[in-house]
Design an enzyme around this catalytic site. Sequence first.
Site, short mmCIF file in Angstrom:
data_model
loop_
_atom_site.label_atom_id
_atom_site.label_comp_id
_atom_site.label_asym_id
_atom_site.label_seq_id
_atom_site.Cartn_x
_atom_site.Cartn_y
_atom_site.Cartn_z
N GLY A 47 2.37 3.77 -0.87
CA GLY A 47 2.22 2.76 0.17
C GLY A 47 2.46 1.33 -0.28
O GLY A 47 2.18 0.39 0.47
N GLY B 48 5.26 -0.34 -0.63
CA GLY B 48 6.24 -1.03 0.21
C GLY B 48 5.68 -1.41 1.56
O GLY B 48 5.94 -2.52 2.07
N CYS B 49 4.90 -0.52 2.15
CA CYS B 49 4.25 -0.81 3.44
C CYS B 49 3.33 -2.01 3.30
O CYS B 49 3.34 -2.94 4.11
CB CYS B 49 3.46 0.39 3.93
SG CYS B 49 4.39 1.93 4.08
N THR C 57 0.83 4.41 -6.69
CA THR C 57 1.68 3.40 -6.03
C THR C 57 2.04 3.79 -4.60
O THR C 57 2.97 3.24 -4.03
CB THR C 57 2.97 3.19 -6.85
OG1 THR C 57 3.65 4.46 -6.98
CG2 THR C 57 2.66 2.64 -8.23
#
Length: 273
Positions: free
Chosen positions: A209, A211-212, A207
């Site tokens: 990255g 949020g980016c 998981t």
Amino acid sequence: MIKIPTALTIAGTDPTGGAGIQADLKSFQEREVYGMSILTSAVAQNTRGVSDLHHMPIGFIEKQMQAVFDDIPPDAMKTGMVSTIEMMELIAMYVKKQDSPYVIDPVMVATSGHALMEKESRQVIRDLLIPLATIVTPNVPEAEILVNFKIEDVEDLKKAAKVIVDELGAAAAVVKGGHLEGKAVDVLYDKQVFHLLEAERTYTKHTHGTGCTFSAVITAELAKGQPVLDAVTIGKQFITDAIRYTLNIGTGSGPTNHWGHRLQGLPNQKKEE
């Protein structure tokens, strides 16, 4: 001539490509938006964690900002890792000048648990940047820092989103429930209505990255002129596919699959070891 939508990310790096400006640019490309980037911090990290970081001199960040805004002003922009008060003050100045959507991914802690924002900066992001935001996209740990209470269920997600909008001043907020149990539920609040975006949870360690990538897709869709709800809905589906069709690379928390959306309807392409 057809106008090509443009999007700008202002964030730190990930040399292994799963997060930061590398993930943002991949996401912009997948959504057929011309991507640009301004480097705030160089981060030595991989899927196992952060080993070092170096903040760019504020004068150099300003020269990057000038280079972009003097030539190709973005149709939408986002900030990710913005660690210092000086950086925030500079970004606020440019956001105020530019009449375009602004997305805040309040990157405070890496997936590995490493702190990426100075403690003194947390109040400044609340007071200075969030009131300028078209939408803020915190996960549970980030939202807890912003609103100063524990988030344990969907009702708490709603409460946090409402505080970010009604009290901190953002136009909208989507608080992501990936850290909670059960279905992956995100709550979008736009000053009037709560929207619950649900997806089946994929149980995976890969998981890095997320949020980016999620916030970058929202930024790309806003650059195209999509309304916030549609942009977030597209972002939710994109990141769901990016997690589902895992690449299964890296020895730690591996990156998401930025072309997973092309594999919709297919069995998972990789199995966890």
